[in-house]
Every structure is written in C-alpha cells, then in structure tokens.
Design a protein around this motif. Structure first.
Motif, PDB file in Angstrom:
ATOM      1  N   LYS A 186      -6.065   1.023   2.571  1.00 53.45           N
ATOM      2  CA  LYS A 186      -5.743   1.179   1.148  1.00 53.45           C
ATOM      3  C   LYS A 186      -5.685   2.643   0.720  1.00 53.45           C
ATOM      4  CE  LYS A 186      -7.461   0.140  -3.494  1.00 53.45           C
ATOM      5  NZ  LYS A 186      -8.521  -0.533  -4.308  1.00 53.45           N
ATOM      6  N   HIS A 187      -6.687   3.431   1.102  1.00 53.05           N
ATOM      7  CA  HIS A 187      -6.756   4.816   0.625  1.00 53.05           C
ATOM      8  C   HIS A 187      -5.665   5.693   1.226  1.00 53.05           C
ATOM      9  CE1 HIS A 187      -8.900   4.951   4.435  1.00 53.05           C
ATOM     10  NE2 HIS A 187      -8.844   6.268   4.420  1.00 53.05           N
ATOM     11  N   LEU A 188      -5.098   5.273   2.362  1.00 51.10           N
ATOM     12  CA  LEU A 188      -4.031   6.039   2.989  1.00 51.10           C
ATOM     13  C   LEU A 188      -2.649   5.615   2.479  1.00 51.10           C
ATOM     14  CD1 LEU A 188      -5.311   6.182   6.680  1.00 51.10           C
ATOM     15  CD2 LEU A 188      -5.294   8.034   5.009  1.00 51.10           C
ATOM     16  N   VAL A 189      -2.531   4.363   2.071  1.00 54.22           N
ATOM     17  CA  VAL A 189      -1.260   3.873   1.542  1.00 54.22           C
ATOM     18  C   VAL A 189      -1.064   4.321   0.106  1.00 54.22           C
ATOM     19  CG1 VAL A 189       0.066   1.813   0.916  1.00 54.22           C
ATOM     20  CG2 VAL A 189      -1.182   1.879   3.090  1.00 54.22           C
ATOM     21  N   GLY A 190      -2.134   4.194  -0.704  1.00 58.36           N
ATOM     22  CA  GLY A 190      -2.013   4.559  -2.112  1.00 58.36           C
ATOM     23  C   GLY A 190      -1.253   3.501  -2.904  1.00 58.36           C
ATOM     24  N   ASP A 191      -0.696   3.920  -4.009  1.00 57.56           N
ATOM     25  CA  ASP A 191      -0.035   2.999  -4.935  1.00 57.56           C
ATOM     26  C   ASP A 191       1.470   2.970  -4.686  1.00 57.56           C
ATOM     27  OD1 ASP A 191       0.260   1.188  -6.990  1.00 57.56           O
ATOM     28  OD2 ASP A 191       0.413   2.739  -8.540  1.00 57.56           O
ATOM     29  N   GLU A 192       1.848   2.528  -3.497  1.00 59.16           N
ATOM     30  CA  GLU A 192       3.268   2.441  -3.176  1.00 59.16           C
ATOM     31  C   GLU A 192       3.503   1.270  -2.229  1.00 59.16           C
ATOM     32  OE1 GLU A 192       4.712   5.558  -0.234  1.00 59.16           O
ATOM     33  OE2 GLU A 192       2.925   6.550  -1.026  1.00 59.16           O
ATOM     34  N   PRO A 193       4.709   0.706  -2.220  1.00 53.51           N
ATOM     35  CA  PRO A 193       4.997  -0.393  -1.297  1.00 53.51           C
ATOM     36  C   PRO A 193       4.935   0.096   0.139  1.00 53.51           C
ATOM     37  CG  PRO A 193       7.011   0.399  -2.320  1.00 53.51           C
ATOM     38  CD  PRO A 193       5.879   1.091  -3.021  1.00 53.51           C
TER      39      PRO A 193
END
Length: 296
Positions: free
Chosen positions: A117-124
C-alpha cells in the motif's frame, strides 16, 4: 490516470514444486535460460509499467538480486569479451524501477497486496501473480488497462476451467457488457468454491487492474477460507457496488505452479526460440519413438 505500477506477490513457499523450491524461490525456477519471474516483469514493461513492486519474504532475496546490478559479474564478462551476455544482464536490471517490501507472514494474497500500500499510494495499479504466464503473442494487460481507462473500475482477467478444477480458483458470475466482447460486469465472486456451489466456470486468472480503494477494503476484510485475507473478498465488495469487471481471456496462458505445468511451459517457451526449436523438436520426436518402442 495512467497505470505505472505493478505489484507482484512472490512471498509464497511454493510447496507444489518442492523440493526444487526449498531454497530457490519458485518464481526463480528457469524457463529455458531465464527465471519465470523475468517473463512476467517483461510482460508488465511491454504493457507500459514503469515500476515493479515485489512483495517478498525472508527466503526470497534472490529475486531482488536478480534485478539488481552485479558489478563483479559485469566486470568478469567485460574482461572475457562476453559483451552479448553483459548487454543482456544490463537490459534486465534496467527494465523498470524495482522496489521490494516484505510480507512478514503468509496471510493470503489480499494481505500480500496490502503490504504494498505505502509503495503504490493513491493510484491504480496492476497485480500479477508469479506463477501465471501469458504468452507474449497473446497479451491481456493492454486490453485490461484500456478497459480500466474506459470504466474507471477494477478489471480482472478470466478464463474458463473444467468442472474438476473449479475448486482451485476464484470463480465469478456476471453479465455481459453491451458492445464489449468477452467483457462482463461482475455480480458475484467466491474463492475456491465446491464445483456444485460455483456460480459459473469462469475463473480468475493471475492478472488484475485495481483501483486504489482496494486497500481500504482489504483493511476491512476478515480472514476467510484457510484463515487468509483473500483478495477475492475485497473484489466482491467492489462488485456489489458495480465497480468490478472481468475480461475473458482466450489467449495462451501457462501455469508454472506445479511440476507438469512448469515442464510444459519450459518446452513451449523453448519452441518459441528459433535457435532452439528445430533441435528440440527432433529430440522430442526421438524420445516419443523410443518410448513407443519400449511399450511394444
């Protein structure tokens, strides 16, 4: 928003291919002359992915090493004039930006995805399983990403399975979307059901395009079958809100998660190599003839 990141959960123990996977990650078992996982990374890059995030465990360090620089080996290759091998080595480590995060305990695919989660962030983002290969000639990711852009919802790849294999997969039921061949709006999804209780024979393959709210849903998901946090359960929550679609995939797919599947895949990929195909076919033919003669 364009899709730039792919999460590859590779923390599993690979028990179906023991003892080969005791100290070598199953994702690093070779297909011809490169590890299985490299083909999947190359598939992602070909579809436009720029950053690959491995969700690993303490026994999977070799995965990170394979996609990292190896100065001693590079110097040796250069000194010996093996420039073709050196070029390939550098090509692999520069395929994408690579990052890794540990899954401290094997708590399911949903938990593995949540670890990123922390590496993906708020993006698809894309999720690609490490034992599921798609032949380069029949890719599915570009079409899935195109459908995501159109519907702004999660898209998962689907394929038909025989009744006796239904209990091995997540199974979905859905309605066709007008004007989109092989595309369904998912209404119901269940993880590894008994064949008699399955809503269809459409199984979830190892490719997902997910909206970032999947992380919030996973955080709320309670352990399900096998005491694991299932990605299927979070996707079912999206489906109930009309925000999850499936794309039926009719291309060439390979499962390397078992010995026979690994062997079949290695042969299939070797036959795609012009420098190997002719001699391999001749060898296979001779072995078939030898086997038949011994049966007489």
């Amino acid at each position: 928003m364009s899709i730039r990141k792919a999460v590859m959960p590779v923390a599993g123990l690979g028990t179906r291919v023991l003892p080969a996977s005791k100290v070598i990650p199953k994702e690093m078992l070779p297909l011809v002359d490169r590890p299985t996982l490299q083909y999947i990374v190359e598939e992602a890059v070909e579809a436009g992915i720029e950053e690959v995030i491995f969700v690993t465990s303490s026994s999977k360090r070799s995965i990170e090493d394979h996609f990292d620089s190896f100065p001693d080996l590079e110097r040796t290759l250069e000194r010996k004039g093996k420039f073709k091998e050196l070029e390939e080595l550098r090509r692999v480590q520069n395929l994408a930006q690579f990052a890794a995060v540990r899954q401290p305990e094997a708590l399911g695919l949903g938990h593995a995805v949540l670890c990123a989660k922390h590496l993906v962030g708020d993006e698809p983002f894309v999720v690609m399983l490490g034992d599921d290969l798609v032949a380069p000639e029949t890719p599915c990711l570009p079409r899935m990403m195109e459908l995501f852009e159109r519907y702004q919802s999660s898209v998962i790849s689907l394929f038909e399975v025989p009744k006796e294999e239904i209990s091995k997969f997540g199974i979905v039921a859905g309605e066709s979307v007008d004007g989109e061949q092989g595309f369904v709006k998912i209404a119901h999804m269940v993880e590894k059901p008994d064949p008699e209780e399955a809503p269809s024979n459409l199984a979830v393959a190892g490719r997902y395009v997910l909206t970032p709210d999947i992380f919030e849903l996973l955080e709320k998901t309670k352990p399900g079958k096998g005491g694991e946090i299932q990605l299927t359960d979070a996707l079912q929550a999206q489906a109930q809100e009309g925000r999850c679609f499936g794309m039926r995939f009719d291309g060439e797919r390979f499962d390397t998660g078992n010995p026979l599947g690994l062997l079949k895949t290695s042969i299939a990929y070797a036959l795609k190599r012009p420098e190997l195909a002719s001699e391999l076919r001749a060898y296979m033919q001779s072995m078939l003839e030898y086997s038949k003669s011994n049966e007489r």
